[in-house]
Design a protein around this motif. Structure first.
Motif, PDB file in Angstrom:
ATOM      1  N   ALA A  29     -11.058-128.487  59.218  1.00 27.80           N
ATOM      2  CA  ALA A  29     -11.878-128.366  58.012  1.00 27.80           C
ATOM      3  C   ALA A  29     -13.276-127.896  58.402  1.00 27.80           C
ATOM      4  O   ALA A  29     -13.874-128.392  59.353  1.00 27.80           O
ATOM      5  CB  ALA A  29     -11.946-129.698  57.292  1.00 27.80           C
ATOM      6  N   GLY A  30     -13.779-126.911  57.677  1.00 28.67           N
ATOM      7  CA  GLY A  30     -15.094-126.346  57.949  1.00 28.67           C
ATOM      8  C   GLY A  30     -15.072-125.096  58.804  1.00 28.67           C
ATOM      9  O   GLY A  30     -16.076-124.385  58.896  1.00 28.67           O
ATOM     10  N   ASP A  31     -13.949-124.799  59.432  1.00 29.70           N
ATOM     11  CA  ASP A  31     -13.840-123.593  60.258  1.00 29.70           C
ATOM     12  C   ASP A  31     -13.707-122.356  59.383  1.00 29.70           C
ATOM     13  O   ASP A  31     -13.205-122.409  58.264  1.00 29.70           O
ATOM     14  CB  ASP A  31     -12.622-123.673  61.183  1.00 29.70           C
ATOM     15  N   ALA A  32     -14.145-121.233  59.910  1.00 29.29           N
ATOM     16  CA  ALA A  32     -13.993-119.953  59.215  1.00 29.29           C
ATOM     17  C   ALA A  32     -12.726-119.268  59.704  1.00 29.29           C
ATOM     18  O   ALA A  32     -12.308-119.444  60.850  1.00 29.29           O
ATOM     19  CB  ALA A  32     -15.205-119.073  59.479  1.00 29.29           C
ATOM     20  N   CYS A  33     -12.103-118.496  58.824  1.00 30.08           N
ATOM     21  CA  CYS A  33     -10.924-117.723  59.199  1.00 30.08           C
ATOM     22  C   CYS A  33     -10.982-116.374  58.491  1.00 30.08           C
ATOM     23  O   CYS A  33     -11.724-116.201  57.529  1.00 30.08           O
ATOM     24  CB  CYS A  33      -9.634-118.477  58.867  1.00 30.08           C
ATOM     25  N   GLN A  34     -10.211-115.434  58.998  1.00 32.72           N
ATOM     26  CA  GLN A  34     -10.165-114.092  58.433  1.00 32.72           C
ATOM     27  C   GLN A  34      -8.722-113.696  58.176  1.00 32.72           C
ATOM     28  O   GLN A  34      -7.829-114.032  58.951  1.00 32.72           O
ATOM     29  CB  GLN A  34     -10.789-113.069  59.380  1.00 32.72           C
ATOM     30  N   PHE A  35      -8.532-112.980  57.086  1.00 28.16           N
ATOM     31  CA  PHE A  35      -7.229-112.412  56.760  1.00 28.16           C
ATOM     32  C   PHE A  35      -7.358-110.898  56.890  1.00 28.16           C
ATOM     33  O   PHE A  35      -8.063-110.255  56.121  1.00 28.16           O
ATOM     34  CB  PHE A  35      -6.800-112.799  55.348  1.00 28.16           C
ATOM     35  N   LYS A  36      -6.669-110.347  57.886  1.00 26.32           N
ATOM     36  CA  LYS A  36      -6.758-108.912  58.147  1.00 26.32           C
ATOM     37  C   LYS A  36      -5.605-108.141  57.535  1.00 26.32           C
ATOM     38  O   LYS A  36      -5.629-106.923  57.499  1.00 26.32           O
ATOM     39  CB  LYS A  36      -6.824-108.668  59.649  1.00 26.32           C
ATOM     40  N   GLU A  37      -4.601-108.856  57.045  1.00 26.87           N
ATOM     41  CA  GLU A  37      -3.453-108.212  56.413  1.00 26.87           C
ATOM     42  C   GLU A  37      -3.730-108.077  54.915  1.00 26.87           C
ATOM     43  O   GLU A  37      -3.242-108.841  54.095  1.00 26.87           O
ATOM     44  CB  GLU A  37      -2.187-109.027  56.670  1.00 26.87           C
ATOM     45  N   VAL A  38      -4.562-107.093  54.566  1.00 28.44           N
ATOM     46  CA  VAL A  38      -4.968-106.847  53.183  1.00 28.44           C
ATOM     47  C   VAL A  38      -4.127-105.689  52.653  1.00 28.44           C
ATOM     48  O   VAL A  38      -4.128-104.591  53.208  1.00 28.44           O
ATOM     49  CB  VAL A  38      -6.476-106.517  53.099  1.00 28.44           C
ATOM     50  N   LEU A  39      -3.406-105.929  51.564  1.00 30.77           N
ATOM     51  CA  LEU A  39      -2.497-104.930  51.014  1.00 30.77           C
ATOM     52  C   LEU A  39      -3.161-104.041  49.983  1.00 30.77           C
ATOM     53  O   LEU A  39      -2.809-102.877  49.830  1.00 30.77           O
ATOM     54  CB  LEU A  39      -1.286-105.628  50.389  1.00 30.77           C
ATOM     55  N   MET A  40      -4.141-104.600  49.246  1.00 31.12           N
ATOM     56  CA  MET A  40      -4.800-103.846  48.183  1.00 31.12           C
ATOM     57  C   MET A  40      -6.192-104.408  47.976  1.00 31.12           C
ATOM     58  O   MET A  40      -6.422-105.601  48.143  1.00 31.12           O
ATOM     59  CB  MET A  40      -4.009-103.953  46.888  1.00 31.12           C
ATOM     60  N   VAL A  41      -7.133-103.552  47.611  1.00 33.53           N
ATOM     61  CA  VAL A  41      -8.477-104.002  47.265  1.00 33.53           C
ATOM     62  C   VAL A  41      -8.955-103.208  46.056  1.00 33.53           C
ATOM     63  O   VAL A  41      -8.676-102.020  45.923  1.00 33.53           O
ATOM     64  CB  VAL A  41      -9.450-103.870  48.462  1.00 33.53           C
ATOM     65  N   SER A  42      -9.635-103.898  45.156  1.00 32.86           N
ATOM     66  CA  SER A  42     -10.184-103.268  43.955  1.00 32.86           C
ATOM     67  C   SER A  42     -11.677-103.537  43.930  1.00 32.86           C
ATOM     68  O   SER A  42     -12.116-104.685  44.005  1.00 32.86           O
ATOM     69  CB  SER A  42      -9.530-103.843  42.705  1.00 32.86           C
ATOM     70  N   ASP A  43     -12.470-102.465  43.823  1.00 34.25           N
ATOM     71  CA  ASP A  43     -13.921-102.607  43.744  1.00 34.25           C
ATOM     72  C   ASP A  43     -14.472-101.595  42.752  1.00 34.25           C
ATOM     73  O   ASP A  43     -13.728-101.058  41.935  1.00 34.25           O
ATOM     74  CB  ASP A  43     -14.557-102.459  45.130  1.00 34.25           C
ATOM     75  N   GLU A  44     -15.774-101.337  42.813  1.00 35.61           N
ATOM     76  CA  GLU A  44     -16.394-100.434  41.844  1.00 35.61           C
ATOM     77  C   GLU A  44     -15.836 -99.015  41.901  1.00 35.61           C
ATOM     78  O   GLU A  44     -15.781 -98.318  40.893  1.00 35.61           O
ATOM     79  CB  GLU A  44     -17.915-100.373  42.077  1.00 35.61           C
ATOM     80  N   SER A  45     -15.411 -98.588  43.088  1.00 32.39           N
ATOM     81  CA  SER A  45     -14.913 -97.229  43.244  1.00 32.39           C
ATOM     82  C   SER A  45     -13.460 -97.076  42.815  1.00 32.39           C
ATOM     83  O   SER A  45     -12.955 -95.956  42.752  1.00 32.39           O
ATOM     84  CB  SER A  45     -15.070 -96.779  44.698  1.00 32.39           C
ATOM     85  N   GLY A  46     -12.780 -98.175  42.537  1.00 30.92           N
ATOM     86  CA  GLY A  46     -11.387 -98.094  42.098  1.00 30.92           C
ATOM     87  C   GLY A  46     -10.483 -98.963  42.933  1.00 30.92           C
ATOM     88  O   GLY A  46     -10.923 -99.851  43.655  1.00 30.92           O
ATOM     89  N   VAL A  47      -9.194 -98.668  42.850  1.00 31.68           N
ATOM     90  CA  VAL A  47      -8.182 -99.453  43.551  1.00 31.68           C
ATOM     91  C   VAL A  47      -7.695 -98.665  44.752  1.00 31.68           C
ATOM     92  O   VAL A  47      -7.372 -97.483  44.644  1.00 31.68           O
ATOM     93  CB  VAL A  47      -6.998 -99.780  42.605  1.00 31.68           C
ATOM     94  N   ARG A  48      -7.651 -99.341  45.918  1.00 29.99           N
ATOM     95  CA  ARG A  48      -7.116 -98.727  47.130  1.00 29.99           C
ATOM     96  C   ARG A  48      -5.945 -99.559  47.617  1.00 29.99           C
ATOM     97  O   ARG A  48      -6.022-100.784  47.648  1.00 29.99           O
ATOM     98  CB  ARG A  48      -8.179 -98.658  48.230  1.00 29.99           C
TER      99      ARG A  48
END
Length: 103
Positions: A29-48
């Motif tokens: 508890a309290g540790d940081a972790c990262q998820f590098k297996e990202v399938l899709m991202v949506s931001d101001e420029s659109g969906v990738r």
């Protein structure tokens, strides 16, 4: 902004501030972790979307708690044979809070 990540054989739609229960990952508890297996991202420029993953996109999270779910009872029974087998199982989980999406 939101992203779709894959962890523990499942996919989750996450945004900053979300708390979710995932299959157990290493850490306290309290540790940081990262998820590098990202399938899709949506931001101001659109969906990738990735094929299958996006490169250079990371979802940061903080581990809130390690725990076990409620017990599931497995009961096997054969009529007229005198066979009864009762076991239980508690699935471990990790509760995480999404702290950032780096695109």
């Amino acid at each position: 902004m939101y992203a779709v990540i894959a962890t523990g054989g499942k996919q989750y739609r996450v945004s900053v501030g979300d708390e979710l229960f995932i299959e157990k990952i290493e850490g306290n508890a309290g540790d940081a972790c990262q998820f590098k297996e990202v399938l899709m991202v949506s931001d101001e420029s659109g969906v990738r979307t990735g094929d299958p993953d996006l490169t250079g996109v990371v979802v940061d999270a903080e581990i809130i708690k390690q725990g076990k779910q409620k017990k599931v009872i497995i009961f096997k029974y054969n009529a007229k044979k005198g066979y009864r087998n009762k076991t239980g199982h508690r699935q471990p989980y990790t509760r995480v809070r999404i702290t950032g999406i780096t695109a």
